[in-house]
Each structure stands twice: as C-alpha cells, then as structure tokens.
Design an enzyme around this catalytic site. Structure first.
Site, PDB file in Angstrom:
ATOM      1  N   ASP A  35     -14.985  -3.682 -17.510  1.00 22.71           N
ATOM      2  CA  ASP A  35     -14.487  -2.810 -18.570  1.00 22.71           C
ATOM      3  C   ASP A  35     -12.968  -2.738 -18.573  1.00 22.71           C
ATOM      4  O   ASP A  35     -12.377  -2.162 -19.491  1.00 22.71           O
ATOM      5  CB  ASP A  35     -15.086  -1.402 -18.450  1.00 22.71           C
ATOM      6  CG  ASP A  35     -14.818  -0.766 -17.092  1.00 22.71           C
ATOM      7  OD1 ASP A  35     -15.351  -1.286 -16.104  1.00 22.71           O
ATOM      8  OD2 ASP A  35     -14.080   0.238 -17.017  1.00 22.71           O
ATOM      9  N   GLY A  78     -13.239   7.393 -21.984  1.00 22.12           N
ATOM     10  CA  GLY A  78     -13.502   8.746 -21.504  1.00 22.12           C
ATOM     11  C   GLY A  78     -12.305   9.662 -21.579  1.00 22.12           C
ATOM     12  O   GLY A  78     -12.443  10.881 -21.469  1.00 22.12           O
ATOM     13  N   ASP A 107     -12.485  15.083 -17.062  1.00 21.40           N
ATOM     14  CA  ASP A 107     -11.782  16.086 -17.863  1.00 21.40           C
ATOM     15  C   ASP A 107     -11.025  15.484 -19.041  1.00 21.40           C
ATOM     16  O   ASP A 107     -10.418  16.206 -19.826  1.00 21.40           O
ATOM     17  CB  ASP A 107     -10.826  16.901 -16.985  1.00 21.40           C
ATOM     18  CG  ASP A 107      -9.773  16.037 -16.286  1.00 21.40           C
ATOM     19  OD1 ASP A 107      -9.589  14.863 -16.676  1.00 21.40           O
ATOM     20  OD2 ASP A 107      -9.133  16.539 -15.338  1.00 21.40           O
TER      21      ASP A 107
END
Length: 489
Positions: free
Chosen positions: A252, A92, A125
């Site tokens: 993860d 991400g 973000d």
C-alpha cells in the site's frame, strides 16, 4: 500565477464511482499556523507564491476551509503489510482535495495528510504530528533534489491540538502532491474481494491518464504491468545508489507510477551497512536496505497477481521476469557514474562490489566517501591520504585504489573532468536523521521553523558546494546513532 480561488481543479478520480473512494470533508483543527511553504511545489500548480501570506492560507491547508473547486475524498485500497495481507486499509488520515491542472497541461493531485478520520481510519485518530510532517516534507523535497521520483510537498500547517503517539505531540497537516496517489494496494483490494470489473476500470483510468500511449494497444494490460515493473526496478536502483532506506515497503506504500511514496521511518545511511534497518518496528529486518530490491519484486508480484483477472498469468510472469535485469543494469549504470567511469567494462561490477565490501568492513560513511572520491588522484604512486584515512584497514583501500587507478587509466580519464562528473551525481548534502531531528526539536520546543527553512533550501541543491553550509556535510555526531524512527514517524 493564480490565487487560491482560481486554481484549476479537474478531479478525475472523483469522477470514478464510490467503489473507489469515500467522499468526506477534512475534520477542522483549531488555531492553525503556517510552518513552512515550498514555492517550488506551488509553481507546479500555478499558485501565486504570495498566497502563502494570506490570513486564511493556513485555514485552507489544514482542512478548515475547502479550496473552491475541490472535491475531497479518501481513497480505498488494501495491501500486504510486512508480508501479511490486510483486507482494507485506505486513506486513514489523508484526504485528497482533487487534482489541479497547470498551464502546461500537467495534473497534480493535492492531498492533505493528517486531515482527520475517514471510513478507513480503523482505530486511528486520522492525525499526523508535527514531527512526522516535517520529516516527510523535507525528505520528499530532498529526494526531488537528488533526481529521484517522488511525491512533492507544498506546505506544512500546524495546530496545538494534542495528538497521542509514544508521547503527547502537536498536530500538523502536510500537503503533498503527486500526479496520482494510486498504489499497488488499490488493485489488490478488488482482487481479494473477487471483483473483476473495478480492477479493469481502475487500470483503464490509470492507463488513460498516465500511460496514454498504451490506451489503444490490444495488449495494454501486460504492457502496463511491464512499465510499472520497469519504473519500480529503476526506483529501487536509485534508492540503493544513494543509500536510501524507505523503512515500510508495504504494497500500500508502493506507487503505481514508480514514485517514492509515504515517507515514515526512512533513513539515509551513515556508515555503509547493507543490513541497515531504519525502522525500529521492523524487528525481522524485512525492509532492510539490502532487501529493498527483492521486496520491490515481491510487491510487483503481488500487483501482478491482483491484475490476473485482466491479463494472462504467462504475460504477468513475462513482465516480472524483466525486473532483475532492469534493476541490475540501472544500478550498475548509476554506480559507474558515482565512480566517474565514462564507459562500461566487464569488471565494473566487481570493482563496485569490492569497494562496498571494504566500506562495510571499515564502517565508512557512504555519502562522504563517494563525494570525496571525486578528489582521487589517479597519478601513479599518489597515496590519497584524505581518502585512505577514512579506512581503518589502509592496505585494503590501497589495493582497491590501485585497481581503480588502472580502470581510470584504461579509459584515459582526466581527474578534473572526472571530478566534475562525479560531483554532479554524488551529493554533498543528504537529509541525515540527525539533521531532521535538530529541525524537529526547534520546531517543537520553541515554534522555531528556521531550521526547516534552512534544510529545505540546502536540500534543493544537494550537489552544490554551498560553502556557507559546510557544517551540514560533516559526519554525524555520536548521538545520531541513538535516534530511532518507527511507523509513527
């Protein structure tokens, strides 16, 4: 040694189909500046150390300019977070530039962490902050210095762009490196999507590149899982022996190669507390220090389940059954070494357990005690006052010391030789949270990175005396007890 435009990019993961990743470029950040550069990590990819002085170095390693030969992408994965399956995570905020092959034939993936949003950012973000980047940079190199398998860190590049966390902070990108960034969750995502072909393709890719001795084996998948089990069990033993708590052992965040991976709210214990929780977001203590070995097996079980489309359940269970024995044997081996024991005896586990028990009861500093134990005087009647005074209950230490003295005498140990052995495995210096906090404060308040550089140099040699750095081995100040780290760290 090579210039930036001469690095030997290979990019094997980019050759896999877009089932496994999404191609995209980093999102630029304004006015980048170099915070720190790690020459040791640069050596791994044959990078000329002088390249860090280039005017455009920061531009390349904050993602504003692509390195020639790189093929940036974000990796897809899923995972169990705090025990609950999350169906799609992925990089991400990290973008893999590719892999660089060095002159020794080793490949190192180069990844920018904090390089902007990706298709897997969800509501994030895509940024990292200077605080968390300094922590990961220093801890990955500290773990390497301790001999614990880990990702490596090449550099930190900062920017004054504001990032919103618990407060407004400044952005930064840490460049981390590993032979592979594939994780347990990289397989889970396809298992829960009921896609068998990608599981086999990814397993074949990992085996070919990182377990080539298994590639032609008819039972390569069970053997592959068995090796991941062994590496993970040994990693957990190393964490426990050095007093390290990861803080977020989600699947993860578990490396398929058994590396320490994804540093966030980590912590090295100060006073010994088996229930130590370093992540203030972990309200239930799922990832407490003493739970890490159990969680390692829990995560491996999740991985084994994800691999059942390509291996039999009985084979998966057989691999998992080896975990506890491997962990236990390796942990006891490491603890024997920390006590300076040159041979194995049946009562060694009880000797270790009793020491830990009285350390917990007396809130004795874990690192300080084991380092100072090298100075134990094994002569009959020796009182060892400097060790004894670390315990409120002196009588408890005296009783343990007698048992330890008898154990040393049973193998005819000599104090000088034992101390030399113990000082090679018991670090004098660790990255205590307060040390990292001091470096972060200087960096944030005045753009003074001298403490980052000092800690980087110190932690490369954690077992050496380094007399000029003696203050860094002191017990933590009282204010250190109030430091809190969370998943945003």
């Amino acid at each position: 040694m090579k210039k930036l435009d001469q690095l030997n990019f290979a990019n094997s993961f980019a050759r896999l189909s877009e089932t496994f990743h999404s191609r995209l470029a980093p999102t630029p950040l304004p006015d980048p500046y170099l915070v720190s550069f790690n020459a040791d990590a640069a050596q791994l990819i044959d990078m000329d150390h002088g390249e860090a002085g280039r005017a455009d170095f920061a531009e390349h390693f904050i993602g504003n300019r692509l390195l020639p030969g790189s093929e940036p992408l974000a990796m897809l994965y899923a995972g169990h977070q705090f025990g609950h399956y999350v169906q799609q995570l992925g990089d991400g905020r990290a973008i893999l530039l590719g892999e660089v092959k060095n002159k020794a034939g080793e490949s190192w993936e180069v990844q920018l962490k904090g390089a902007g949003t990706t298709p897997y950012s969800r509501s994030g973000d895509g940024r990292a902050v200077l605080r968390s980047s300094i922590r990961e940079y220093l801890c990955s190199e500290a773990m390497h210095g301790l001999g614990i398998p880990t990702t490596r860190a090449l550099c930190i590049v900062g920017s004054d762009q504001e990032v919103y966390r618990e407060s407004i902070e400044s952005a930064a990108v840490v460049t981390r490196m590993a032979p592979s960034h594939v994780r347990f969750g990289s397989f889970e995502v396809f298992y829960y999507r009921k896609q068998q072909a990608p599981i086999a393709q990814l397993a074949d890719y990992v085996i070919e590149r990182h377990f080539p001795h298994l590639a032609a084996a008819p039972d390569k998948y069970p053997q592959f899982l068995g090796e991941v089990v062994a590496r993970t069990a040994q990693l957990m033993a190393k964490w426990q022996a050095v007093g390290f708590a990861h803080g977020v052992m989600n699947t993860d965040n578990m490396s398929i190669l058994g590396l320490t991976f994804d540093y966030g709210p980590f912590g090295f214990m100060d006073s010994y507390n088996p229930g130590y929780v370093c992540n203030h977001s972990d309200h239930g203590g799922r990832y407490a220090f003493d739970q890490q070995p159990h969680i390692g097996l829990w995560n491996l079980t999740a991985l084994a389940q994800a691999l059942t489309p390509i291996l039999a359940v009985d084979d998966a269970n057989a691999a998992l059954m080896r975990y506890e024995a491997i962990f236990g044997e390796h942990y006891l081996e490491l603890m024997r070494a920390k006590l300076g024991l040159a041979s194995a005896r049946p009562d060694d586990a009880a000797l270790v357990e009793k020491l830990l028990e009285i350390m917990q009861a007396n809130r004795v500093d874990y690192t300080h005690l084991f380092r100072s134990l090298g100075n134990f005087d094994s002569a009959p009647g020796a009182e060892n006052p400097r060790l004894r005074d670390q315990f409120i209950d002196r009588a408890a230490f005296d009783a343990w010391a007698e048992a330890y003295r008898a154990r040393l005498q049973a193998e005819q140990s000599t104090d000088a030789e034992r101390k030399e052995r113990m000082d090679r495995v018991n670090p004098k210096y660790i990255l205590r949270n307060y040390l990292a906090q001091v470096a972060i404060r200087k960096a944030e308040e005045s753009r003074d990175f001298s403490e980052v550089e000092r800690l980087l140099a110190l932690l490369k040699r954690p077992f050496d005396e380094q007399p000029e750095m003696e203050s860094y081995a002191a017990l933590p100040p009282d204010w250190a007890q109030h430091i809190e780290v969370s998943c945003s760290s």
